[in-house]
Design a protein around this motif. Structure first.
Motif, PDB file in Angstrom:
ATOM      1  N   GLU A 153      -0.499   7.559  -4.576  1.00  0.00           N
ATOM      2  CA  GLU A 153       0.484   7.291  -3.603  1.00  0.00           C
ATOM      3  C   GLU A 153      -0.333   6.655  -2.600  1.00  0.00           C
ATOM      4  OE1 GLU A 153       3.849   6.110  -1.997  1.00  0.00           O
ATOM      5  OE2 GLU A 153       3.579   6.974  -3.752  1.00  0.00           O
ATOM      6  N   GLU A 155      -3.513   5.224  -2.458  1.00  0.00           N
ATOM      7  CA  GLU A 155      -4.057   3.975  -2.822  1.00  0.00           C
ATOM      8  C   GLU A 155      -2.860   2.947  -2.600  1.00  0.00           C
ATOM      9  OE1 GLU A 155      -5.496   2.113  -7.113  1.00  0.00           O
ATOM     10  OE2 GLU A 155      -6.360   4.158  -6.187  1.00  0.00           O
ATOM     11  N   ARG A 156      -1.441   3.127  -3.087  1.00  0.00           N
ATOM     12  CA  ARG A 156      -0.521   2.199  -3.201  1.00  0.00           C
ATOM     13  C   ARG A 156      -0.199   1.929  -1.580  1.00  0.00           C
ATOM     14  NH1 ARG A 156       3.145   5.294  -7.538  1.00  0.00           N
ATOM     15  NH2 ARG A 156       2.157   4.369  -9.401  1.00  0.00           N
ATOM     16  N   LYS A 157      -0.173   2.960  -0.770  1.00  0.00           N
ATOM     17  CA  LYS A 157       0.200   2.592   0.675  1.00  0.00           C
ATOM     18  C   LYS A 157      -1.113   1.633   1.118  1.00  0.00           C
ATOM     19  CE  LYS A 157       2.551   7.021   1.625  1.00  0.00           C
ATOM     20  NZ  LYS A 157       2.378   8.199   2.447  1.00  0.00           N
ATOM     21  N   LYS A 158      -2.176   2.068   0.843  1.00  0.00           N
ATOM     22  CA  LYS A 158      -3.322   0.981   1.456  1.00  0.00           C
ATOM     23  C   LYS A 158      -3.214  -0.168   1.023  1.00  0.00           C
ATOM     24  CE  LYS A 158      -6.830   4.704   1.874  1.00  0.00           C
ATOM     25  NZ  LYS A 158      -8.109   5.313   1.449  1.00  0.00           N
ATOM     26  N   LYS A 159      -2.915  -0.530  -0.407  1.00  0.00           N
ATOM     27  CA  LYS A 159      -2.780  -1.892  -1.013  1.00  0.00           C
ATOM     28  C   LYS A 159      -1.525  -2.305  -0.259  1.00  0.00           C
ATOM     29  CE  LYS A 159      -4.958  -1.346  -5.378  1.00  0.00           C
ATOM     30  NZ  LYS A 159      -4.483  -1.541  -6.635  1.00  0.00           N
ATOM     31  N   SER A 160      -0.367  -1.627  -0.024  1.00  0.00           N
ATOM     32  CA  SER A 160       0.875  -2.270   0.661  1.00  0.00           C
ATOM     33  C   SER A 160       0.449  -2.603   1.983  1.00  0.00           C
ATOM     34  CB  SER A 160       1.749  -1.291   0.612  1.00  0.00           C
ATOM     35  OG  SER A 160       3.044  -1.710   1.335  1.00  0.00           O
ATOM     36  N   GLU A 161      -0.246  -1.889   2.804  1.00  0.00           N
ATOM     37  CA  GLU A 161      -0.547  -2.271   4.232  1.00  0.00           C
ATOM     38  C   GLU A 161      -1.335  -3.429   4.164  1.00  0.00           C
ATOM     39  OE1 GLU A 161      -2.398   1.017   5.944  1.00  0.00           O
ATOM     40  OE2 GLU A 161      -0.690   2.390   5.727  1.00  0.00           O
ATOM     41  N   LYS A 162      -2.316  -3.609   3.222  1.00  0.00           N
ATOM     42  CA  LYS A 162      -3.246  -4.770   3.140  1.00  0.00           C
ATOM     43  C   LYS A 162      -2.446  -5.766   2.765  1.00  0.00           C
ATOM     44  CE  LYS A 162      -7.552  -6.249   0.931  1.00  0.00           C
ATOM     45  NZ  LYS A 162      -8.545  -5.510  -0.174  1.00  0.00           N
ATOM     46  N   PHE A 163      -1.568  -5.909   1.959  1.00  0.00           N
ATOM     47  CA  PHE A 163      -0.712  -7.137   1.427  1.00  0.00           C
ATOM     48  C   PHE A 163       0.013  -7.589   2.605  1.00  0.00           C
ATOM     49  CE2 PHE A 163       3.376  -8.743  -0.089  1.00  0.00           C
ATOM     50  CZ  PHE A 163       2.754  -9.963  -1.011  1.00  0.00           C
ATOM     51  N   ARG A 164       0.608  -6.475   3.519  1.00  0.00           N
ATOM     52  CA  ARG A 164       1.557  -6.895   4.752  1.00  0.00           C
ATOM     53  C   ARG A 164       0.860  -7.655   5.748  1.00  0.00           C
ATOM     54  NH1 ARG A 164       4.696  -1.086   4.801  1.00  0.00           N
ATOM     55  NH2 ARG A 164       5.834  -1.541   3.100  1.00  0.00           N
TER      56      ARG A 164
END
Length: 166
Positions: A153, A155-164
């Motif tokens: 979870e 890791e997913r949050k980090k990827k989501s923040e990076k994408f945003r």
């Protein structure tokens, strides 16, 4: 190449996966690893495998797929093995790190092969290393499973923040 009308079914791929895994001494994972605990497509006590089968002339291997396989293998203390099957030619290829090659050959049912002098020396050297570093079997626990999903979870949050941020 198969057209839309003659596409292979999920039943075909499920049966094919079981056959490929058993061919190399692995056990197929229920639901092809889509469950909560067991991940990837096949396993034994030492190896965790992911199988990709295609009717196409090529397969695009993504680093993300390799990273997921390696992560699950590390969690289970196993050797990660990526298997690519080209159905048209009935050929199977293994993708793994060179360091894992000799270890893997000990834990899969690969049949007989003719060894060269170089391979014999490499196998003897690696065999000594393996005997010195016996693996301990790690069994899954509720605590480890929770930690795994918490890390996933995050890791997913980090990827989501990076994408945003893009």
């Amino acid at each position: 190449m198969m057209n839309r009308k003659n596409r292979r079914t999920g039943k075909f791929y499920s049966k094919n996966e079981k056959e490929i895994m058993s061919r190399y001494g692995l056990k197929a994972t229920p639901m092809s690893g889509a469950g909560w605990i067991a991940k990837e497509d096949g396993y034994n006590d030492y190896v965790l495998a992911q199988l990709k089968s295609t009717d196409a002339n090529s397969y695009k291997l993504l680093l993300d797929d390799i990273d997921k396989l390696e992560y699950h293998a590390i969690v289970e203390n196993k050797i990660p093995l990526f298997i690519i099957e080209f159905l048209q030619r009935d050929e199977v290829y293994f993708v793994l790190k060179p360091n894992d090659l000799v270890k893997l050959s000990k834990y899969l049912e690969l049949g007989e092969y003719k060894e060269t002098k170089i391979l014999n020396e490499l196998n003897e050297k690696k065999e000594k290393e393996l005997n010195n570093n016996k693996r301990k079997k790690i069994e899954s626990s509720n605590k480890a499973r929770k930690r795994f999903y918490k890390e996933l979870e995050e890791e997913r949050k980090k990827k989501s923040e990076k994408f945003r941020r893009r």
